[in-house]
Scaffold this motif. Structure first.
Motif, PDB file in Angstrom:
ATOM      1  N   ASN A 326      94.924 -46.182 -94.017  1.00 59.14           N
ATOM      2  CA  ASN A 326      96.153 -45.425 -94.265  1.00 59.14           C
ATOM      3  C   ASN A 326      95.929 -43.932 -94.051  1.00 59.14           C
ATOM      4  O   ASN A 326      96.769 -43.239 -93.457  1.00 59.14           O
ATOM      5  CB  ASN A 326      96.657 -45.675 -95.697  1.00 59.14           C
ATOM      6  N   ARG A 329      95.507 -43.163 -90.210  1.00 58.79           N
ATOM      7  CA  ARG A 329      96.771 -43.100 -89.468  1.00 58.79           C
ATOM      8  C   ARG A 329      97.452 -41.745 -89.666  1.00 58.79           C
ATOM      9  O   ARG A 329      98.021 -41.181 -88.727  1.00 58.79           O
ATOM     10  CB  ARG A 329      97.702 -44.233 -89.916  1.00 58.79           C
ATOM     11  N   GLN A 330      97.367 -41.217 -90.855  1.00 56.55           N
ATOM     12  CA  GLN A 330      98.005 -39.925 -91.123  1.00 56.55           C
ATOM     13  C   GLN A 330      97.255 -38.761 -90.473  1.00 56.55           C
ATOM     14  O   GLN A 330      97.864 -37.862 -89.907  1.00 56.55           O
ATOM     15  CB  GLN A 330      98.104 -39.693 -92.638  1.00 56.55           C
ATOM     16  N   LYS A 331      95.928 -38.791 -90.554  1.00 58.90           N
ATOM     17  CA  LYS A 331      95.172 -37.652 -90.011  1.00 58.90           C
ATOM     18  C   LYS A 331      95.293 -37.572 -88.492  1.00 58.90           C
ATOM     19  O   LYS A 331      95.258 -36.476 -87.916  1.00 58.90           O
ATOM     20  CB  LYS A 331      93.706 -37.717 -90.424  1.00 58.90           C
ATOM     21  N   LYS A 333      97.838 -38.003 -86.797  1.00 62.16           N
ATOM     22  CA  LYS A 333      99.107 -37.350 -86.466  1.00 62.16           C
ATOM     23  C   LYS A 333      99.000 -35.830 -86.551  1.00 62.16           C
ATOM     24  O   LYS A 333      99.801 -35.113 -85.924  1.00 62.16           O
ATOM     25  CB  LYS A 333     100.209 -37.842 -87.401  1.00 62.16           C
ATOM     26  N   ILE A 351      99.314 -34.635 -96.305  1.00 61.97           N
ATOM     27  CA  ILE A 351      98.812 -36.004 -96.395  1.00 61.97           C
ATOM     28  C   ILE A 351      99.295 -36.639 -97.696  1.00 61.97           C
ATOM     29  O   ILE A 351      99.192 -36.048 -98.779  1.00 61.97           O
ATOM     30  CB  ILE A 351      97.264 -36.015 -96.357  1.00 61.97           C
TER      31      ILE A 351
END
Length: 408
Positions: A326, A329-331, A333, A351
């Motif tokens: 999880n 996936r955020q980093k 972006k 985040i």
């Protein structure tokens, strides 16, 4: 070793000939594959990044279309070919297995193929070139500044000891026993890490009733400054350099491996007990934003290419969350760059973190700690066992491949 000693005493008691490499092998240069023609499947392109110390890397594979086989037929590799990097970490070697084929040799990678199997066993050559001393010699004689380039002419003229085939076979048998055991332990470690990743993701994935909070709402994020490798020393104020986060630390630590002068420490950002240090620069997306929680009693310092996260949560909980799918996936972006991947510390504020109670964080951490000790602790578990076996291999490799020279 007793059998090998007997063979040496019988077959070459006065020493062995040292011959130029090009006397016993063909050295092939690679093809200039065009990046715009890379495909998702087809003929594997063997690049510098695929040639790791002693093995082929199966990470980030690149392929060329199958219909180009006639164009690159002179650069196709065969099973048991020895490949060597000519740029960057020059002199690194790996062997091509059946699982790597079909494969083409990229530019700045050399293929070493015996001219006559009755004189040289290629696996013997692999162990010879796998030595740190050869890689150091290659780096010393390579041209260039920051980006080293090794000449195949220099390589072709390197003299290697060439004992009789019976002795080559016995050396290969002994050294392969070490590499096979290391490979088994490494496979076990890989399986354990996959298991660890699975349970970490499972334990740190919550239902819709768990609040998600922005990291910036629960933490202060401070950008690091200064500090080069040349500043590191063996005593003084504890410090963590961003490069060490990638290579020397797990998810947490209470001791530093490096220190800086007291006067320099006063100009650097402080890391307090429980803070996270995040490496915001890396060579790839997977490693950027790796975090280590500082659990030592005394303050330490860190430098540039890091972010310090100050908070009131369980530090291990946050460090483990930074390893989850999880978070990844955020980093991705907010990461940017090509050759060097970076995340601006201020963007970490956005985040989203699932935030259970501190008691639940403690429970989750206690479970993940048990996996972490087995897989990533530098002094316990499988990594330490692998390190011991590699040292044994290096010790015996040095002894077995040292010969008295006679005129060839």
């Amino acid at each position: 070793m007793t059998k090998l000693d007997a063979l040496i005493a019988e077959l070459c008691p006065d020493g062995v000939p040292f011959v130029p490499l090009n006397e016993v092998v063909h050295i092939l240069n690679g093809f200039a594959f065009k990046s715009e023609r890379y495909a998702d499947s087809g003929i594997r392109v063997i690049r510098i990044s695929d040639v790791q110390k002693g093995r082929m890397s199966d990470k980030d594979l690149i392929f060329y279309p199958n219909d180009s086989i006639n164009e690159i037929k002179n650069y196709l590799l065969e099973e048991n070919d020895l490949v060597m990097s000519l740029t960057g970490n020059v002199g690194r070697v790996a062997m091509i297995s059946k699982n790597n084929l079909p494969a083409g040799l990229n530019q700045r990678v050399a293929c070493i193929r015996p001219k006559n199997n009755e004189r040289l066993i290629i696996r013997y050559a692999f162990h010879y070139f796998d030595q740190n001393s050869f890689e150091q010699n290659a780096m010393k004689n390579a041209a260039g500044g920051g980006q080293k380039n090794m000449s195949t002419v220099w390589l072709a003229n390197q003299r290697i000891p060439l004992p009789p085939l019976e002795i080559q076979r016995e050396i290969v048998r002994i050294l392969d026993n070490f590499t096979e055991l290391t490979a088994e332990l490494t496979a076990e470690l890989t399986a354990r890490r996959k298991q660890n990743n699975y349970y970490r993701d499972k334990l740190l994935t919550f239902g819709n009733d768990m609040p998600l909070v922005a990291l910036g709402d629960i933490a202060e994020i401070v950008r690091g400054n200064g500090l080069t490798k040349n500043d590191l020393q063996d005593s003084g104020v504890g410090c963590i350099h961003y490069g060490q986060i990638h290579t020397r630390y797990g998810a947490y630590t209470s001791k530093t491996i490096s220190y800086v002068r007291n006067d320099l420490a006063r100009s650097l950002k402080k890391v307090h007990h429980g803070n996270l240090i995040v490496a915001v620069t890396s060579e790839n997306y997977d490693d950027v934003c790796k975090a280590v929680a500082w659990l030592g009693k005394d303050d330490i310092v860190t430098g540039g290419h890091t972010a310090i996260i100050r908070h009131n949560q369980n530090p291990k909980y946050l460090a483990y969350y930074f390893q989850t799918s999880n978070f990844t996936r955020q980093k991705k972006k907010i990461a940017h760059g090509t050759k060097v991947i970076e995340v601006t510390p201020s963007k970490l504020c956005n985040i989203l973190i699932p935030l259970p109670t501190l008691a639940e964080q403690d429970r989750i951490v206690s479970i993940l700690d048990r996996f972490d000790v087995l897989t990533t602790n530098i002094s316990n578990g499988l990594p330490a066992e692998i390190a011991v076996r590699r040292k044994q291999y290096e010790h015996y490799r040095g002894k077995l491949l040292t010969f008295q020279s006679i005129e060839s």
